[in-house]
Motif scaffolding. Structure first.
Motif, PDB file in Angstrom:
ATOM      1  N   HIS A 177       0.851  -1.190   0.000  1.00 13.75           N
ATOM      2  CA  HIS A 177       0.000   0.000   0.000  1.00 13.75           C
ATOM      3  C   HIS A 177       0.887   1.239   0.000  1.00 13.75           C
ATOM      4  N   TYR A 178       0.497   2.239  -0.805  1.00 13.28           N
ATOM      5  CA  TYR A 178       1.339   3.429  -0.899  1.00 13.28           C
ATOM      6  C   TYR A 178       0.481   4.673  -1.099  1.00 13.28           C
ATOM      7  N   ILE A 179       1.102   5.821  -0.871  1.00 13.19           N
ATOM      8  CA  ILE A 179       0.454   7.108  -1.088  1.00 13.19           C
ATOM      9  C   ILE A 179       0.960   7.692  -2.400  1.00 13.19           C
ATOM     10  N   THR A 180       0.076   7.867  -3.345  1.00 11.47           N
ATOM     11  CA  THR A 180       0.335   8.500  -4.644  1.00 11.47           C
ATOM     12  C   THR A 180       1.166   7.637  -5.588  1.00 11.47           C
ATOM     13  N   THR A 181       2.350   7.194  -5.141  1.00 11.17           N
ATOM     14  CA  THR A 181       3.229   6.430  -6.012  1.00 11.17           C
ATOM     15  C   THR A 181       4.087   5.472  -5.184  1.00 11.17           C
ATOM     16  N   ARG A 185      10.478   9.295  -3.480  1.00  7.26           N
ATOM     17  CA  ARG A 185      10.337  10.704  -3.826  1.00  7.26           C
ATOM     18  C   ARG A 185      11.498  11.498  -3.219  1.00  7.26           C
ATOM     19  N   ASP A 205       5.001   4.144   1.921  1.00  3.04           N
ATOM     20  CA  ASP A 205       4.342   2.886   1.603  1.00  3.04           C
ATOM     21  C   ASP A 205       4.412   1.929   2.789  1.00  3.04           C
TER      22      ASP A 205
END
Length: 238
Positions: A177-181, A185, A205
């Motif tokens: 599971h991740y946020i955005t990508t 970053r 993630d």
């Protein structure tokens, strides 16, 4: 979990190589962050997915609470095949293991055992161009995938021996599971007092091993002792 790396860039722009050096440092740090993430997927030290207390992952070796062990005098192959069969015999859940991840040294020990027994191991392709040994089980031929991040530690039960980990996974129930990508970053943090530029490389993630439940689960009751049924961590002593 959030994994990050920090570095300082302290080169003079007069050299005319500033941008190339910065790009190389960033790429080196990204690779380090990804390698740290690889280790944390199995060994992350946090303990609660719902209420994390650190920036670490809850490692799969923590999330999966179904375990088995194979003593130093027992067959590794027979032990792994018996555990797969036991998982599939669960009448409460449809379990279909798809791979066995092993410490690379353990993978070699399995190969040696099969050679000594004059048995030829099968091969399966796990990704395009990559073929690995396969173990014939009640779930079919399961690939034996070596993973350097699976630990080997001094045995807790047999003096002078080593404990290796093999993890039997139903891979469709393991998610990232991740946020955005899912990609790292890069954040520039600005100049410091010595005019060095600091960057932060971050992964937003976390890995989740689904397939924990209670066979007699009551939907009106909050379960506190869920048992893994889709995955198993096997400790092999040698």
């Amino acid at each position: 979990g959030i994994n990050f790396g920090l570095f300082d860039v302290e080169v003079t722009r007069q050299q005319g190589q500033f941008s190339q050096l910065v790009a190389k440092d960033i790429m080196d740090t990204v690779q380090g962050v990804l390698r740290t993430s690889d280790q944390a997927i199995w060994n992350g030290s946090d303990t609660d997915l719902a209420n994390p207390t650190t920036l670490e992952y809850v490692g799969l070796l923590t999330q999966i609470n179904r375990t088995a062990s194979i003593a130093s005098t027992a067959s590794i192959v027979d032990g792994l095949k018996a555990e797969v069969a036991s998982m599939m015999a669960n009448t409460s859940f449809a379990v279909q293991p798809s791979a066995i991840y092993v410490n690379p040294v353990l993978g070699d020990l399995i190969d040696q055992e099969e050679r000594l027994n004059h048995r030829q191991m099968g091969k399966v392709e796990v990704v395009a161009g990559l073929r690995v040994n396969a173990l014939a089980t009640q779930a079919g031929e399961l690939p034996l995938i070596p993973d350097w991040a699976l630990p080997s530690v001094t045995s807790a039960t047999e003096s002078g021996k080593t404990d290796y980990r093999a993890v039997i996974l139903m891979e469709e129930l393991v998610e990232l599971h991740y946020i955005t990508t899912p990609d790292p970053r890069v954040f520039p943090l600005g100049l410091e007092g010595n005019l060095a530029t600091r960057y932060s490389i971050v992964l937003f993630d976390g890995v989740v091993a689904k397939g924990k439940a209670n066979a007699a689960q009551d939907q009106a009751t909050t379960e506190t002792s869920l048992t893994s049924y889709a995955h198993s961590v096997v400790t092999v002593t040698r």
